[in-house]
Design a protein around this motif. Sequence first.
Motif, PDB file in Angstrom:
ATOM      1  N   THR A  72       8.489 -12.928   3.916  1.00 36.36           N
ATOM      2  CA  THR A  72       8.844 -13.852   2.843  1.00 36.36           C
ATOM      3  C   THR A  72       8.895 -13.151   1.484  1.00 36.36           C
ATOM      4  O   THR A  72       8.888 -13.821   0.442  1.00 36.36           O
ATOM      5  CB  THR A  72       7.828 -15.010   2.772  1.00 36.36           C
ATOM      6  OG1 THR A  72       6.502 -14.469   2.596  1.00 36.36           O
ATOM      7  CG2 THR A  72       7.857 -15.847   4.042  1.00 36.36           C
ATOM      8  N   SER A  73       8.938 -11.821   1.492  1.00 32.69           N
ATOM      9  CA  SER A  73       8.926 -11.089   0.221  1.00 32.69           C
ATOM     10  C   SER A  73      10.225 -11.303  -0.551  1.00 32.69           C
ATOM     11  O   SER A  73      11.317 -11.318   0.012  1.00 32.69           O
ATOM     12  CB  SER A  73       8.728  -9.591   0.470  1.00 32.69           C
ATOM     13  OG  SER A  73       9.795  -9.044   1.202  1.00 32.69           O
ATOM     14  N   SER A  74      10.070 -11.494  -1.851  1.00 36.94           N
ATOM     15  CA  SER A  74      11.208 -11.675  -2.755  1.00 36.94           C
ATOM     16  C   SER A  74      10.679 -11.695  -4.179  1.00 36.94           C
ATOM     17  O   SER A  74       9.628 -12.302  -4.435  1.00 36.94           O
ATOM     18  CB  SER A  74      11.922 -12.997  -2.451  1.00 36.94           C
ATOM     19  OG  SER A  74      13.026 -13.182  -3.309  1.00 36.94           O
ATOM     20  N   THR A 106      -1.995 -10.013  -6.544  1.00 38.08           N
ATOM     21  CA  THR A 106      -1.161 -10.284  -5.372  1.00 38.08           C
ATOM     22  C   THR A 106      -0.487  -9.009  -4.874  1.00 38.08           C
ATOM     23  O   THR A 106      -0.531  -8.677  -3.685  1.00 38.08           O
ATOM     24  CB  THR A 106      -0.088 -11.328  -5.730  1.00 38.08           C
ATOM     25  OG1 THR A 106      -0.740 -12.532  -6.152  1.00 38.08           O
ATOM     26  CG2 THR A 106       0.809 -11.640  -4.557  1.00 38.08           C
ATOM     27  N   GLU A 107       0.103  -8.264  -5.796  1.00 40.32           N
ATOM     28  CA  GLU A 107       0.910  -7.095  -5.418  1.00 40.32           C
ATOM     29  C   GLU A 107       0.071  -5.942  -4.892  1.00 40.32           C
ATOM     30  O   GLU A 107       0.545  -5.147  -4.074  1.00 40.32           O
ATOM     31  CB  GLU A 107       1.741  -6.638  -6.623  1.00 40.32           C
ATOM     32  CG  GLU A 107       2.944  -5.772  -6.258  1.00 40.32           C
ATOM     33  CD  GLU A 107       4.077  -6.574  -5.620  1.00 40.32           C
ATOM     34  OE1 GLU A 107       5.134  -5.975  -5.382  1.00 40.32           O
ATOM     35  OE2 GLU A 107       3.910  -7.789  -5.350  1.00 40.32           O
ATOM     36  N   ALA A 110      -0.096  -5.555  -1.058  1.00 44.61           N
ATOM     37  CA  ALA A 110       1.104  -4.943  -0.476  1.00 44.61           C
ATOM     38  C   ALA A 110       1.183  -3.464  -0.821  1.00 44.61           C
ATOM     39  O   ALA A 110       1.531  -2.628   0.034  1.00 44.61           O
ATOM     40  CB  ALA A 110       2.349  -5.675  -0.989  1.00 44.61           C
ATOM     41  N   THR A 217       6.137  -9.450  -5.767  1.00 45.22           N
ATOM     42  CA  THR A 217       7.295  -9.577  -4.881  1.00 45.22           C
ATOM     43  C   THR A 217       7.016 -10.487  -3.679  1.00 45.22           C
ATOM     44  O   THR A 217       7.729 -10.445  -2.685  1.00 45.22           O
ATOM     45  CB  THR A 217       7.778  -8.197  -4.412  1.00 45.22           C
ATOM     46  OG1 THR A 217       6.685  -7.488  -3.830  1.00 45.22           O
ATOM     47  CG2 THR A 217       8.324  -7.394  -5.571  1.00 45.22           C
ATOM     48  N   TYR A 218       5.971 -11.283  -3.773  1.00 45.51           N
ATOM     49  CA  TYR A 218       5.766 -12.404  -2.853  1.00 45.51           C
ATOM     50  C   TYR A 218       4.861 -13.395  -3.573  1.00 45.51           C
ATOM     51  O   TYR A 218       4.225 -13.059  -4.582  1.00 45.51           O
ATOM     52  CB  TYR A 218       5.184 -11.979  -1.501  1.00 45.51           C
ATOM     53  CG  TYR A 218       3.766 -11.437  -1.527  1.00 45.51           C
ATOM     54  CD1 TYR A 218       2.693 -12.220  -1.107  1.00 45.51           C
ATOM     55  CD2 TYR A 218       3.495 -10.142  -1.951  1.00 45.51           C
ATOM     56  CE1 TYR A 218       1.394 -11.719  -1.115  1.00 45.51           C
ATOM     57  CE2 TYR A 218       2.211  -9.638  -1.954  1.00 45.51           C
ATOM     58  CZ  TYR A 218       1.160 -10.425  -1.543  1.00 45.51           C
ATOM     59  OH  TYR A 218      -0.129  -9.936  -1.541  1.00 45.51           O
ATOM     60  N   GLY A 245       3.952 -12.370   3.582  1.00 46.12           N
ATOM     61  CA  GLY A 245       4.162 -12.035   2.182  1.00 46.12           C
ATOM     62  C   GLY A 245       3.826 -10.595   1.865  1.00 46.12           C
ATOM     63  O   GLY A 245       4.691  -9.817   1.450  1.00 46.12           O
ATOM     64  N   ALA A 246       2.570 -10.210   2.090  1.00 48.60           N
ATOM     65  CA  ALA A 246       2.100  -8.881   1.692  1.00 48.60           C
ATOM     66  C   ALA A 246       2.710  -7.770   2.536  1.00 48.60           C
ATOM     67  O   ALA A 246       3.153  -6.741   2.008  1.00 48.60           O
ATOM     68  CB  ALA A 246       0.584  -8.826   1.763  1.00 48.60           C
ATOM     69  N   GLY A 248       5.486  -7.972   4.282  1.00 47.62           N
ATOM     70  CA  GLY A 248       6.920  -7.949   3.988  1.00 47.62           C
ATOM     71  C   GLY A 248       7.207  -7.166   2.724  1.00 47.62           C
ATOM     72  O   GLY A 248       8.128  -6.336   2.685  1.00 47.62           O
ATOM     73  N   ALA A 249       6.415  -7.425   1.672  1.00 43.17           N
ATOM     74  CA  ALA A 249       6.570  -6.667   0.427  1.00 43.17           C
ATOM     75  C   ALA A 249       6.242  -5.198   0.632  1.00 43.17           C
ATOM     76  O   ALA A 249       6.899  -4.311   0.070  1.00 43.17           O
ATOM     77  CB  ALA A 249       5.669  -7.270  -0.649  1.00 43.17           C
TER      78      ALA A 249
END
Length: 280
Positions: A72-74, A106-107, A110, A217-218, A245-246, A248-249
């Motif tokens: 779900t990374s974006s 958050t980042e 990842a 990025t998520y 999320g993590a 994927g990023a």
Amino acid sequence: MANNNTSGSKFGIVVIGIVVVLFIGLILFKGPANKNKSSVQSIVGRIPASSQIVAQVTSVTTATLDSVGLGTSSPLPTKISAPTLTSNSKPEVFYEGAEYCPFCATERWAMTVALSKFGSFSNLSQTQSSSTDVYPNTPTLSYYGSTYKSNYISFVPVEIYTNIPTGNGGYTSLDTPTTSQVNLVNKYDAAPYVPSSSAGSIPFLDFGGKFIISGATYLPTALQGKTASQIASSLNDPTSSVAKGADGAANAMIAVICEMTNNQPVNVCDPTILQIQKSL
């Protein structure tokens, strides 16, 4: 003789009294110490990262990462045309963030997953984002005081502030960026490289002058209501929202770093990562 015995008794009573006072004093002294230890364990500020958490974050399996893909990374990292960024004769990954920042919090999950595929960390810390910002108290790692060793890349982290308020709306200072780092951020964390509405956002990452990331990025919502231990253990569950999320990023970052290293090592820059490179 009676006087001597009386003196001895008084002396003994005095000694016992001193011992009792010292014992009570020791108890009183140990009470606050234990109380302080409890407050430290609640991570107000920064503590050494749990060895279990570090092991889980730095050893996410290739099978898990391949299963997640981009998850779900974006948004994805932004490709730029800039002078090559190197340090110690290796391509450099530069990061600027702050411990109070929930998007940095958050980042970092990842980032740590991705960077661990190319090298190893030591002296990582645990902390949390500000209690008064959006996504309050997001559990995270901190790069302040850490070291990173790799045969492929250099990692240069700058944590500019703590999560401890100064009382005037700011936070206490940590690392001081160099002039070249300030110039780098001022140029590339701004339009036209990022939307003018988000210019100056942190976290900011520059991957060797090839790609940049500005902001998370998520979504930080993937981490809300979870402890650091729960987040770390979820990274190896490809069905979890944390991994989607993590991880994927992290895969997007791995793909970018593989471009920096000419797709070395090959066990990291595998077909899944090579496919992700095509989408960047």
